[in-house]
Design an enzyme around this catalytic site. Structure first.
Site, short mmCIF file in Angstrom:
data_model
loop_
_atom_site.label_atom_id
_atom_site.label_comp_id
_atom_site.label_asym_id
_atom_site.label_seq_id
_atom_site.Cartn_x
_atom_site.Cartn_y
_atom_site.Cartn_z
N ASP A 341 3.93 -8.63 -2.28
CA ASP A 341 4.36 -9.90 -2.87
C ASP A 341 5.86 -9.93 -3.12
O ASP A 341 6.47 -8.92 -3.47
CB ASP A 341 3.61 -10.09 -4.19
N GLU A 394 5.41 -10.86 2.18
CA GLU A 394 5.70 -12.24 1.80
C GLU A 394 7.22 -12.31 1.61
O GLU A 394 7.74 -12.03 0.53
CB GLU A 394 4.98 -12.64 0.52
#
Length: 691
Positions: A341, A394
């Site tokens: 993330d 990401e």
């Protein structure tokens, strides 16, 4: 929490054995060397709480890294949380590793570390950073846990995993938040007697697996299940980097869940968050009275926008903590991949920081060089230690070489989320179709860079929260047009190069934005609800079937040879058309998307070779809720060069629809050769313009 007095602490030793010589250290000299270098990839087998037998006596060994503590004791339900009962020894002074062995202690015991710092008389009761289990929130104690009880039955999946997750294999990901996928009982169930609650890992195993398999997804991606204190963080503010959240059951329950999914032939990807951590006093923040895990300078160690701390990636012990955590989930829980993330927040020192609130690197730049080194080390370790596993970044910027090998300067990820494609397409799809002709570049631009990285096309949870609207509510028009738009968009997405990711609820057109507190609106799939929802789900199932059955959609997915435009220029009609190829020309597929509600009869389309073409999927099929404007008859190519094709066919383009064509095997050269060359005229083109 303040202590009434400082516990009496024995003199520290620096060897691998206590002063009395009774309890040998769990660490070898080599363990300590690797930890100091940041390369002890099995560190979780040493740090934390581990059942152990010493001289025939069963008990639990505790080890914690706290170099700035002056005293530590283990407190728990077994000693009345008394700070003076079970003191730890500073066994390894240079590294700051403390240990103790508590005889008679067993699994299930609750514990924390009572830490007394050398700094300003700071005292705190801290969870174990390496704990394998935690109490259910709002309680925060760590739990002594042996995670080796489960008897795994997923050997067949693990043997084929590398092949199933190859760059040229289909990857269709269903992104799930376990706390809100489905509750027990479901909402809107008349007369439901049981209180609304989460499903457990063991309940989710068959329910979620059967659903995902029935609708053709190859993988499940879980929003973070690493233990976290606040439901509203969705798991992205993690405190337990080695503990699955107790919200849904025990560690063994989670292993059962993974095992069950694997036995059904489905992979599992876990969202993993090394980019930041919360400031909760019981966790990593200010762990031993100093900024141990976080960088000490807030200009480098804090995300003010999120209210969280940033790991000190320049510290080898911190990098070791994180890399070992990543490998822990892949090894001990058989996770197939990690989606990392907020990578952009790690890569840039000025991420969400105004001028004057960030520190340039040693070269005066904004690149976070220590974070780059950490990410490269992470990916190198994953590929070396767990062959076949994947890592997904990401990463929302244009940082180069995210998915290229570290030996050429890349970060080493397997895939990267294509955030640019997602933003361009959602902006385009929100437009009234009358204006789409002016934004045609939104559809075509992604192919300018589609092969610069190995991409995943994400329609994730982030796109259906915070007043952004659900996927179906982003679409313009009346009820019919909204669903037609969404089907056309999904059809185009499944044809576009790149792996696929869809957040739960998007597959059946949930009207409401995602709410982490509530179950999805499953009642929409059952009568008397509008049938469009079930029809959309049926369409997604068929798309996934085509995706897995047709080699052209994956065999050259990361190779420019796998894609070519038929016509990217028909902005007047808001139509795009392209080819997807494999190494065998017989597999070639033709995708045509009409992003207006205007049916187009007699549309001439260039084709790559002579033959007979037929429709294998049409999003306007009445089965999926469309107007049923199909190309039910075979289309024989004509020797009329058109667009990028040496031949062409004439077909009908249904309104707001994507169709997929394929050439019938063995029909190359089936049409008669012309007596003389035919020159296209304006009447052949639906717009009347042969150009």
């Amino acid at each position: 929490m303040s202590a009434p007095h400082l516990p009496q602490q024995p003199d520290s030793g620096t060897n691998n054995q206590s002063q009395t010589g009774e309890i040998p250290s769990i660490f070898s000299e080599f363990d300590l060397y690797l930890f100091g270098q940041g390369k002890h990839f099995y560190l979780y087998e040493k740090m934390g709480a581990h059942p152990r037998v010493v001289d025939g006596v069963e008990g639990v060994n505790f080890a914690v890294w706290a170099p700035n503590a002056r005293a530590i004791s283990v407190i728990g339900d077994f000693n009345g949380w008394n700070r003076s009962t079970n003191l730890m020894e500073l066994r390894h002074q240079e590294l700051g590793v403390w240990e103790t062995f508590i005889p008679g202690l067993r699994e299930g015991a609750l514990y924390k570390y009572a830490i007394y710092s050398r700094n300003n008389n700071y005292t705190a009761d801290k969870i174990d950073p390496y704990a394998f289990a935690s109490e259910l929130r709002p309680n925060t104690a760590s739990i002594v846990q042996d995670i080796r009880h489960h008897q795994w039955q997923d050997a067949a999946w693990l043997e084929q995993r590398a092949q199933r997750q190859d760059l040229n294999a289909p990857l269709s990901i269903y992104e799930v938040h376990l706390g809100s996928w489905r509750h027990v009982p479901e909402r809107h169930v008349p007369g439901a007697a049981e209180e609304d609650r989460f499903m457990t890992y063991r309940e989710l195993a068959p329910a979620l697996t059967d659903y995902v398999k029935a609708h053709g997804f190859t993988h499940i991606e879980l929003l973070p299940i690493t233990e976290y204190p606040f439901d509203g963080s969705w798991g992205y503010q993690c405190t337990g980097y080695y503990a699955p959240t107790s919200r849904f059951g025990t560690p063994e329950d989670f292993q059962y869940f993974i095992d069950y999914v694997h036995q059904a032939g489905i992979g599992v990807i876990l969202d993993w968050v090394p980019s930041h951590f919360p400031k909760d006093g019981h966790a990593l923040a200010y762990f031993d009275g100093t900024h141990l895990y976080e960088h000490p300078d807030p200009r480098k160690g804090e995300h003010k926008e999120w209210g969280t701390y940033v790991f000190d990636y320049g510290r080898s012990e911190v990098r070791n903590f994180l890399v070992a955590s990543a490998l822990f989930w892949l090894r001990e829980y058989h996770i197939d991949g990690l989606r990392v993330d907020a990578v952009a927040s790690m890569l840039y020192l000025d991420y969400l920081r105004p001028a004057g609130e960030w520190i340039p690197n040693e070269h005066g730049g904004r690149e976070h060089l220590e974070a780059v080194t950490f990410l490269q080390q992470l990916n190198e370790a994953v590929y070396a230690e767990v062959p076949g596993a994947v890592t997904i970044a990401e990463e929302s910027s244009a940082w180069p070489l995210v998915t290229r090998p570290t030996y050429v300067g890349g970060l080493g990820f397997t895939h990267k989320w294509n955030m640019g494609w997602m933003h361009d397409m959602l902006e385009y799809m929100k437009l009234d179709p009358i204006y789409r002709r002016n934004y045609h570049n939104n559809i075509t631009f992604s192919l300018m860079y589609a092969y610069s990285e190995n991409y995943v096309l994400p329609l994730s949870h982030d796109e259906v929260v915070h007043i952004k609207g659900s996927m179906i509510n982003k679409m313009p028009g009346d009820l019919w047009q909204k669903f037609a738009n969404l089907r056309a968009f999904y059809g185009y997405m499944w044809g576009h190069p790149g792996k696929k990711l869809l957040f739960m609820g998007g597959e059946f057109g949930q009207w409401a934005e995602w709410n982490y507190k509530e179950s999805l609106d499953w009642h929409l799939l059952a009568p008397p609800s509008d049938p469009h929802h079930a029809q959309l789900l049926d369409f997604i199932s068929r798309l996934n079937q085509v995706y897995q059955d047709e080699p052209a959609l994956s065999a050259l997915d990361c190779d420019p040879a796998g894609f070519s435009w038929i016509d990217p220029h028909d902005s007047d009609n808001s139509v795009i058309s392209f080819l997807r190829r494999s190494k065998d020309d017989e597999d070639t597929l033709l995708f045509i998307s009409n992003f207006t509600p205007v049916p187009r009869q007699g549309y001439r389309l260039g084709v790559p070779a002579s033959g007979i073409y037929y429709e294998i999927l049409n999003s306007d099929d009445a089965r999926y809720g469309g107007s049923h404007l199909l190309n039910s008859e075979d289309m024989t190519s004509e020797p009329i060069p058109w667009q990028s094709g040496s031949r062409s066919i004439v077909l009908t383009l249904p309104p707001l629809a994507t169709i997929i064509l394929k050439r019938r095997p063995g029909t190359i050269g089936s049409e008669p050769e012309p007596l003389e060359e035919q020159v296209p005229t304006s009447s052949d083109h639906p717009s009347g313009d042969p150009s």
